[in-house]
Write a protein that holds these residues in place. Structure first.
Motif, PDB file in Angstrom:
ATOM      1  N   LEU A 133     -14.978  -4.571  19.247  1.00 31.47           N
ATOM      2  CA  LEU A 133     -15.997  -5.369  19.942  1.00 31.47           C
ATOM      3  C   LEU A 133     -16.156  -6.734  19.268  1.00 31.47           C
ATOM      4  O   LEU A 133     -16.288  -7.763  19.941  1.00 31.47           O
ATOM      5  CB  LEU A 133     -17.323  -4.612  19.927  1.00 31.47           C
ATOM      6  N   LEU A 134     -16.106  -6.738  17.941  1.00 34.22           N
ATOM      7  CA  LEU A 134     -16.234  -8.001  17.209  1.00 34.22           C
ATOM      8  C   LEU A 134     -15.019  -8.892  17.443  1.00 34.22           C
ATOM      9  O   LEU A 134     -15.128 -10.116  17.470  1.00 34.22           O
ATOM     10  CB  LEU A 134     -16.397  -7.729  15.710  1.00 34.22           C
TER      11      LEU A 134
ATOM     12  N   PRO B 152     -15.595 -10.180  21.779  1.00 40.68           N
ATOM     13  CA  PRO B 152     -17.004 -10.020  22.176  1.00 40.68           C
ATOM     14  C   PRO B 152     -17.241 -10.107  23.677  1.00 40.68           C
ATOM     15  O   PRO B 152     -18.216  -9.558  24.174  1.00 40.68           O
ATOM     16  CB  PRO B 152     -17.710 -11.178  21.471  1.00 40.68           C
TER      17      PRO B 152
ATOM     18  N   MET C 127     -18.284  -7.152  25.735  1.00 44.52           N
ATOM     19  CA  MET C 127     -19.653  -6.647  25.725  1.00 44.52           C
ATOM     20  C   MET C 127     -20.310  -6.798  27.106  1.00 44.52           C
ATOM     21  O   MET C 127     -21.178  -6.015  27.486  1.00 44.52           O
ATOM     22  CB  MET C 127     -20.462  -7.389  24.667  1.00 44.52           C
TER      23      MET C 127
ATOM     24  N   ARG D  42      -7.602  -9.300  17.140  1.00 39.44           N
ATOM     25  CA  ARG D  42      -7.519  -9.952  15.826  1.00 39.44           C
ATOM     26  C   ARG D  42      -8.121  -9.035  14.765  1.00 39.44           C
ATOM     27  O   ARG D  42      -8.909  -8.123  15.082  1.00 39.44           O
ATOM     28  CB  ARG D  42      -8.254 -11.294  15.848  1.00 39.44           C
ATOM     29  N   GLU D  43      -7.742  -9.304  13.524  1.00 42.30           N
ATOM     30  CA  GLU D  43      -8.288  -8.501  12.434  1.00 42.30           C
ATOM     31  C   GLU D  43      -9.716  -8.976  12.145  1.00 42.30           C
ATOM     32  O   GLU D  43      -9.969 -10.179  12.081  1.00 42.30           O
ATOM     33  CB  GLU D  43      -7.413  -8.678  11.196  1.00 42.30           C
TER      34      GLU D  43
ATOM     35  N   LYS E 134     -16.958  -8.622   6.132  1.00 41.60           N
ATOM     36  CA  LYS E 134     -18.256  -9.312   6.198  1.00 41.60           C
ATOM     37  C   LYS E 134     -18.820  -9.278   7.621  1.00 41.60           C
ATOM     38  O   LYS E 134     -20.005  -9.054   7.826  1.00 41.60           O
ATOM     39  CB  LYS E 134     -18.109 -10.758   5.727  1.00 41.60           C
ATOM     40  N   GLU E 135     -17.957  -9.517   8.590  1.00 42.37           N
ATOM     41  CA  GLU E 135     -18.402  -9.489   9.989  1.00 42.37           C
ATOM     42  C   GLU E 135     -18.953  -8.115  10.341  1.00 42.37           C
ATOM     43  O   GLU E 135     -19.990  -7.992  10.989  1.00 42.37           O
ATOM     44  CB  GLU E 135     -17.222  -9.773  10.928  1.00 42.37           C
TER      45      GLU E 135
ATOM     46  N   ILE F  49     -22.359  -7.611   8.669  1.00 42.42           N
ATOM     47  CA  ILE F  49     -23.457  -8.426   9.209  1.00 42.42           C
ATOM     48  C   ILE F  49     -23.857  -7.962  10.612  1.00 42.42           C
ATOM     49  O   ILE F  49     -25.026  -8.005  10.977  1.00 42.42           O
ATOM     50  CB  ILE F  49     -23.043  -9.925   9.212  1.00 42.42           C
ATOM     51  N   PHE F  50     -22.866  -7.468  11.386  1.00 43.08           N
ATOM     52  CA  PHE F  50     -23.147  -7.137  12.791  1.00 43.08           C
ATOM     53  C   PHE F  50     -24.328  -6.177  12.991  1.00 43.08           C
ATOM     54  O   PHE F  50     -25.217  -6.459  13.814  1.00 43.08           O
ATOM     55  CB  PHE F  50     -21.893  -6.599  13.484  1.00 43.08           C
TER      56      PHE F  50
ATOM     57  N   VAL G 163     -27.600  -8.071  12.523  1.00 49.52           N
ATOM     58  CA  VAL G 163     -27.858  -9.008  13.632  1.00 49.52           C
ATOM     59  C   VAL G 163     -28.207  -8.215  14.900  1.00 49.52           C
ATOM     60  O   VAL G 163     -29.159  -8.540  15.621  1.00 49.52           O
ATOM     61  CB  VAL G 163     -26.610  -9.893  13.895  1.00 49.52           C
ATOM     62  N   GLY G 164     -27.446  -7.153  15.137  1.00 47.91           N
ATOM     63  CA  GLY G 164     -27.631  -6.342  16.345  1.00 47.91           C
ATOM     64  C   GLY G 164     -29.022  -5.737  16.411  1.00 47.91           C
ATOM     65  O   GLY G 164     -29.698  -5.826  17.427  1.00 47.91           O
TER      66      GLY G 164
ATOM     67  N   LEU H 289     -31.742  -8.524  16.986  1.00 44.18           N
ATOM     68  CA  LEU H 289     -31.752  -9.108  18.335  1.00 44.18           C
ATOM     69  C   LEU H 289     -32.192  -8.093  19.394  1.00 44.18           C
ATOM     70  O   LEU H 289     -33.098  -8.357  20.195  1.00 44.18           O
ATOM     71  CB  LEU H 289     -30.362  -9.650  18.670  1.00 44.18           C
TER      72      LEU H 289
END
Lengths: 151, 376
Positions: free
Chosen positions: B102-103, B106, B109, B201-202, B206-207, B210-211, B214-215, B218
């Motif tokens: 998903l990252l 995106p 989504m 993509r790889e 960190k992503e 953090i997700f 953030v998720g 929000l």
């Protein structure tokens, strides 16, 4: 009360429309944020990297790990054709090798779908597990081709 | 002799009526589907067995039945009616979910959002059929194809409907291989089904760390009523991704979710006592559930086709069907339908992206519906 009258009486139209709008906009915003996340992270990471580069920039660029293989524009679908393309890479690794090493080389040389292809090679018994995460290469023989044609 | 007759009159054989027999047949069918056909066995087996347990006729007043306040089953059912088990299941789900795909893409989504339209269409349908708003909201959430979310919202809005709604939601989740493929084929051309998706993509660690933070911020700021579900879901995911609490993540995705699933399934099954469950409303709920699930699948696929009108890099519209939150059943089905057209087409990872956004989407919908209905 039934039908459209019931929907109107219970404020159904507004609830459905507002609900759909809220969930949609929420996920749109979330998808936008995550689409920018790696760029933001890159911004944060760039500064220290540049600073470090100024101090320690080597005179010569490090050699790339690419082997300079020329990949076909249309990657073959046949597993035996794929095995032929993989052969030089496997030979460079020696008789037995770790799957992770092969995967890393494939990735660096821009082979498409390395993970899926490795699974297919294992299923076709071209990659044979030798225990302890070590694998050997069992190239498909001409006989295999003939058998397939006859079959 | 009198003692013997008294004993016989207290046995299940004497007390049984046709509704118990029907439900025992349904429970046996669930057990058959889960055991022999491997249709969602982790759900259908506890529910099927629960149906058998719940439909053994008993002498009322002994504190045996799930609806009797001092029974063991009633205490176990507490986790369902309070929404406790669904929250715990979401913790485990979060600790299992990998958001990398998903990252990496995106835009997928949006398909998870589109598939939630089934919920709102069904809300209108249920209202039109004469259900009260709170009941209609609970029935509509079946369109999210998410058992725990359906149970959670129903526990809050219409606890008397938990049995039929839970059974409908889980039945349709198990029937994904039967319901979704015909809709996917009907709404797509062969050319569209053959569209290949590019390698993802790889995604950096960190992503992924953090997700969840953030998720949760929000989504829960947007729909605070979804905190019990999404708070636990993203917390579980953070445990998994942060790398500093592997032991907790491991427990959440194994022992904790398994315990909650067993108790949830068994008690939901046991709540389907024939005399309470077999009503005209239950039949209506089943029909509306099927409609909700079909509309959800269709909306995802149609939205993917609409996206293709504007996107440079086309997406395979089959992925839209994975926007419902039946993880990983619908993603697997999308992959299989794609492979039936082109064995070299690998859609699984992309479908998982839609599937995980569907989980988030349906939990947000539950929060929205709950907050809409609070004042009613």
């Amino acid at each position: 009360m039934y039908g459209l009258q019931a929907i109107t009486a219970h404020n159904g139209w507004a609830m459905a429309f507002a609900g759909a709008l809220i969930v949609f906009s929420g996920l749109v915003v979330l998808s936008f944020i995550i689409s920018q996340l790696h760029k933001v992270l890159l911004l944060f990471e760039k500064k220290p990297v540049d600073f470090q580069n100024d101090l320690e920039r080597p005179d010569i660029e490090p050699p790339e790990d690419k082997l300079g293989l020329s990949l076909p524009k249309q990657f073959p679908a046949d597993i035996r054709e794929i095995a032929r393309l993989y052969k030089p890479l496997v030979e460079a690794l020696g008789e037995t090798f770790c799957l992770s090493e092969l995967y890393e080389i494939l990735r660096k040389n821009d082979f498409p779908h390395p993970h899926i292809t490795l699974t297919a090679l294992r299923e076709s018994e071209i990659l044979i597990p030798d225990g302890d995460g070590v694998f050997t290469w069992n190239p498909p023989t001409e006989n295999d081709d003939n058998e397939k044609v006859e079959g | 002799m009198e003692l013997f007759f008294q004993f016989v009159s207290n046995t299940g054989f004497y007390l049984a009526d046709y509704r118990n027999v029907i439900m025992i047949v349904v429970g046996s069918l669930f057990l058959y589907l889960g055991t022999a056909k491997h249709y969602e066995p982790l759900l259908l087996i506890p529910i099927g067995f629960g149906i058998l347990v719940g439909n053994v006729p008993f002498f009322k007043g002994f504190g045996l039945g799930i609806y009797e306040s001092n029974s063991v089953l009633h205490y176990l059912y507490f986790g369902v009616v309070t929404g406790l088990y669904p929250s715990i299941v979401f913790l485990g789900l979060g600790a299992m979910t990998d958001f990398s795909s998903l990252l990496a893409r995106p835009v997928l989504m949006l398909l998870g959002a589109a598939a939630q339209m089934g919920i709102f269409f069904t809300l209108l349908g249920a209202l039109a059929l004469g259900f009260l708003p709170k009941e209609a909201g609970s029935i509509a959430i079946i369109g999210g194809a998410d058992g725990p979310t359906s149970i959670f919202l129903t526990a809050k809005l219409a606890p008397h409907l938990i049995g039929p709604i839970a059974i409908a939601a889980y039945s349709y989740m198990a029937l994904i291989p039967v319901i979704q493929p015909p809709i996917m084929r009907l709404l797509t051309t062969r050319k569209e089904r053959l569209i290949r998706m590019p390698e993802l993509r790889e995604v950096s660690k960190k992503e992924r760390v953090i997700f969840p933070a953030v998720g949760v911020l929000l989504c829960c700021f947007l729909a605070p009523a979804s905190i019990p579900l999404l708070g636990m879901f993203f917390f579980g995911n953070f445990l998994k991704e942060c790398g500093a609490a592997d032991r907790l993540a491991q427990t959440a995705r194994t022992a904790i979710i398994d315990t909650a699933t067993i108790l949830l399934g068994l008690t939901v099954g046991a709540s389907t006592q024939g005399d309470v469950f077999l009503t005209g409303k239950s039949v209506c709920i089943f029909l509306l559930g099927a409609v909700a699930f079909s509309i959800a699948t269709a909306s995802g696929v149609i939205f993917a086709k609409i996206m293709n009108l504007v996107l440079k890099e086309k997406i395979n519209p089959l992925l839209g069907a994975a926007g419902v939150s039946a993880v990983p059943g619908s993603a697997r089905e999308v992959h299989l339908v794609g492979q039936s057209e082109d064995p070299e087409n690998y859609l699984l990872m992309h479908a998982m992206a839609c599937n995980s956004s569907g989980v988030i989407g349906s939990a947000i919908c539950a929060g929205i519906l709950w907050s809409f209905m609070v004042g009613l």
